[in-house]
Scaffold this active site. Structure first.
Site, PDB file in Angstrom:
ATOM      1  N   ASN A 147      -1.813  -0.064   7.227  1.00 46.97           N
ATOM      2  CA  ASN A 147      -1.213  -1.348   7.617  1.00 46.97           C
ATOM      3  C   ASN A 147      -0.347  -1.989   6.530  1.00 46.97           C
ATOM      4  OD1 ASN A 147      -3.309  -2.039   5.980  1.00 46.97           O
ATOM      5  ND2 ASN A 147      -4.535  -3.040   7.575  1.00 46.97           N
ATOM      6  N   TYR A 206     -12.411  -2.241  -2.958  1.00 43.69           N
ATOM      7  CA  TYR A 206     -12.963  -2.230  -1.595  1.00 43.69           C
ATOM      8  C   TYR A 206     -14.494  -2.127  -1.600  1.00 43.69           C
ATOM      9  CZ  TYR A 206      -8.370  -1.830   0.657  1.00 43.69           C
ATOM     10  OH  TYR A 206      -7.097  -2.083   1.145  1.00 43.69           O
ATOM     11  N   GLU A 243     -10.121 -10.222  -7.111  1.00 47.18           N
ATOM     12  CA  GLU A 243      -9.159  -9.117  -7.042  1.00 47.18           C
ATOM     13  C   GLU A 243      -8.097  -9.214  -8.140  1.00 47.18           C
ATOM     14  OE1 GLU A 243      -9.481  -8.653  -2.161  1.00 47.18           O
ATOM     15  OE2 GLU A 243      -7.627  -9.386  -3.054  1.00 47.18           O
ATOM     16  N   LYS A 251       0.832  -1.199   0.000  1.00 51.98           N
ATOM     17  CA  LYS A 251       0.000   0.000   0.000  1.00 51.98           C
ATOM     18  C   LYS A 251       0.883   1.272   0.000  1.00 51.98           C
ATOM     19  CE  LYS A 251      -3.883  -2.148   2.501  1.00 51.98           C
ATOM     20  NZ  LYS A 251      -4.732  -2.036   3.727  1.00 51.98           N
ATOM     21  N   HIS A 301      -1.888  -5.235   1.627  1.00 51.39           N
ATOM     22  CA  HIS A 301      -3.191  -5.883   1.403  1.00 51.39           C
ATOM     23  C   HIS A 301      -2.921  -7.322   1.012  1.00 51.39           C
ATOM     24  CE1 HIS A 301      -7.110  -6.930  -0.215  1.00 51.39           C
ATOM     25  NE2 HIS A 301      -6.445  -7.461  -1.235  1.00 51.39           N
TER      26      HIS A 301
HETATM   27  P1  IDP Z   1      -7.900  -6.735   5.699  1.00 52.34           P
HETATM   28  O1  IDP Z   1      -7.047  -5.762   4.895  1.00 52.34           O
HETATM   29  O2  IDP Z   1      -7.165  -7.250   6.917  1.00 52.34           O
HETATM   30  O3  IDP Z   1      -8.482  -7.843   4.858  1.00 52.34           O
HETATM   31  P2  IDP Z   1     -10.508  -5.406   5.635  1.00 52.34           P
HETATM   32  O4  IDP Z   1     -11.578  -5.556   6.670  1.00 52.34           O
HETATM   33  O5  IDP Z   1     -10.731  -6.064   4.316  1.00 52.34           O
HETATM   34  O6  IDP Z   1      -9.128  -5.888   6.299  1.00 52.34           O
HETATM   35  O7  IDP Z   1     -10.290  -3.838   5.439  1.00 52.34           O
HETATM   36  C1  IDP Z   1      -9.577  -3.323   4.345  1.00 52.34           C
HETATM   37  C2  IDP Z   1      -8.674  -2.204   4.845  1.00 52.34           C
HETATM   38  O8  IDP Z   1      -9.469  -1.133   5.371  1.00 52.34           O
HETATM   39  C3  IDP Z   1      -7.771  -2.581   6.011  1.00 52.34           C
HETATM   40  O9  IDP Z   1      -6.595  -3.256   5.621  1.00 52.34           O
HETATM   41  C4  IDP Z   1      -7.473  -1.235   6.632  1.00 52.34           C
HETATM   42  O10 IDP Z   1      -6.490  -0.505   5.895  1.00 52.34           O
HETATM   43  C5  IDP Z   1      -8.817  -0.537   6.487  1.00 52.34           C
HETATM   44  N1  IDP Z   1      -9.678  -0.729   7.673  1.00 52.34           N
HETATM   45  C6  IDP Z   1     -10.359  -1.860   8.006  1.00 52.34           C
HETATM   46  N2  IDP Z   1     -11.091  -1.692   9.125  1.00 52.34           N
HETATM   47  C7  IDP Z   1     -10.886  -0.424   9.513  1.00 52.34           C
HETATM   48  C8  IDP Z   1     -11.394   0.360  10.624  1.00 52.34           C
HETATM   49  O11 IDP Z   1     -12.171  -0.105  11.473  1.00 52.34           O
HETATM   50  N3  IDP Z   1     -10.943   1.644  10.707  1.00 52.34           N
HETATM   51  C9  IDP Z   1     -10.085   2.190   9.803  1.00 52.34           C
HETATM   52  N4  IDP Z   1      -9.600   1.493   8.747  1.00 52.34           N
HETATM   53  C10 IDP Z   1      -9.986   0.200   8.595  1.00 52.34           C
HETATM   54 MG    MG Z   2      -9.880  -7.651   3.331  1.00 47.96          MG
END
Ligand code: IDP
Ligand code: MG
Length: 168
Positions: free
Chosen positions: A124, A51, A138, A11, A127
């Site tokens: 984080n 997303y 994807e 990312k 992805h």
């Molecule tokens: P993942 O990346 O671990 O699969 P997802 O639930 O698919 O998690 O969420 C996609 C991305 O959205 C996350 O990697 C993170 O960057 C962001 N994200 C997810 N949940 C939150 C939240 O509660 N607050 C802020 N950002 C979030």
């Molecule tokens: Mg995800």
């Protein structure tokens, strides 16, 4: 055990912090094979489609800006496709939990992730597809068949007339 694929995106925070090499090194500790790789610009359309399952979340708009690189002043991400037995689970183990503060300290997200204090977005670094079905959706969104080293999903041939570029 299932042979499957996994889409990985370094990312914009990972790119801005120079972490692409660290991530690839971590992923090379698995027995998975890299079958695709490219630097990609993330358009709004691509970001929203990628997303789409999160479009009702309150952080969605900020997430779209984040993945497009608006917070890190980078115009591109590194997109990778890995393949092998249980690829998604193996890669997600190395990534760590979605929330960087809940991720194990030895994981990529645990080591390098943060929660942005103003936007609240979980920055984080990486992805990774959640499962093989999501990976297929994807990978088809991010890559053309000819950008992968072999046809991991069925392809169809079609003739297309289009203007193209070559080097001068
Ligand atoms: P993942 O990346 O671990 O699969 P997802 O639930 O698919 O998690 O969420 C996609 C991305 O959205 C996350 O990697 C993170 O960057 C962001 N994200 C997810 N949940 C939150 C939240 O509660 N607050 C802020 N950002 C979030
Ligand atoms: Mg995800």
């Amino acid at each position: 055990m299932a042979n499957e694929q996994c889409l990985v995106i370094i990312k914009p925070d990972g790119m801005a912090k120079g972490l692409a090499g660290d991530v690839v090194r971590e992923l090379s500790t698995t027995d998975l094979k890299m079958v695709g790789s490219k630097v990609a610009q993330v358009t709004k359309e691509l970001a929203e489609e990628h997303y789409s399952h999160l479009k009702d979340k309150e952080f969605f708009n900020e997430l779209i800006k984040y993945i497009m690189g608006h917070f890190h002043h980078v115009g591109s991400v590194l997109a990778l496709v890995y393949e092998g037995e249980n690829a998604t689970a193996k890669i997600r183990n190395i990534c760590g939990a979605t929330h960087p503060e809940k991720a194990e300290p030895t994981t990529i997200r645990g080591k390098f992730g943060r929660v942005h204090s103003q936007t609240g977005v979980f920055e984080n670094v990486i992805h990774a597809s959640e499962n093989a079905k999501e990976a297929e959706r994807e990978i088809k969104l991010w890559f053309k068949p000819y950008e992968l080293i072999h046809n991991i999903y069925p392809i169809k041939r079609r003739k297309e007339e289009m203007e193209t570029y070559s080097w001068k």
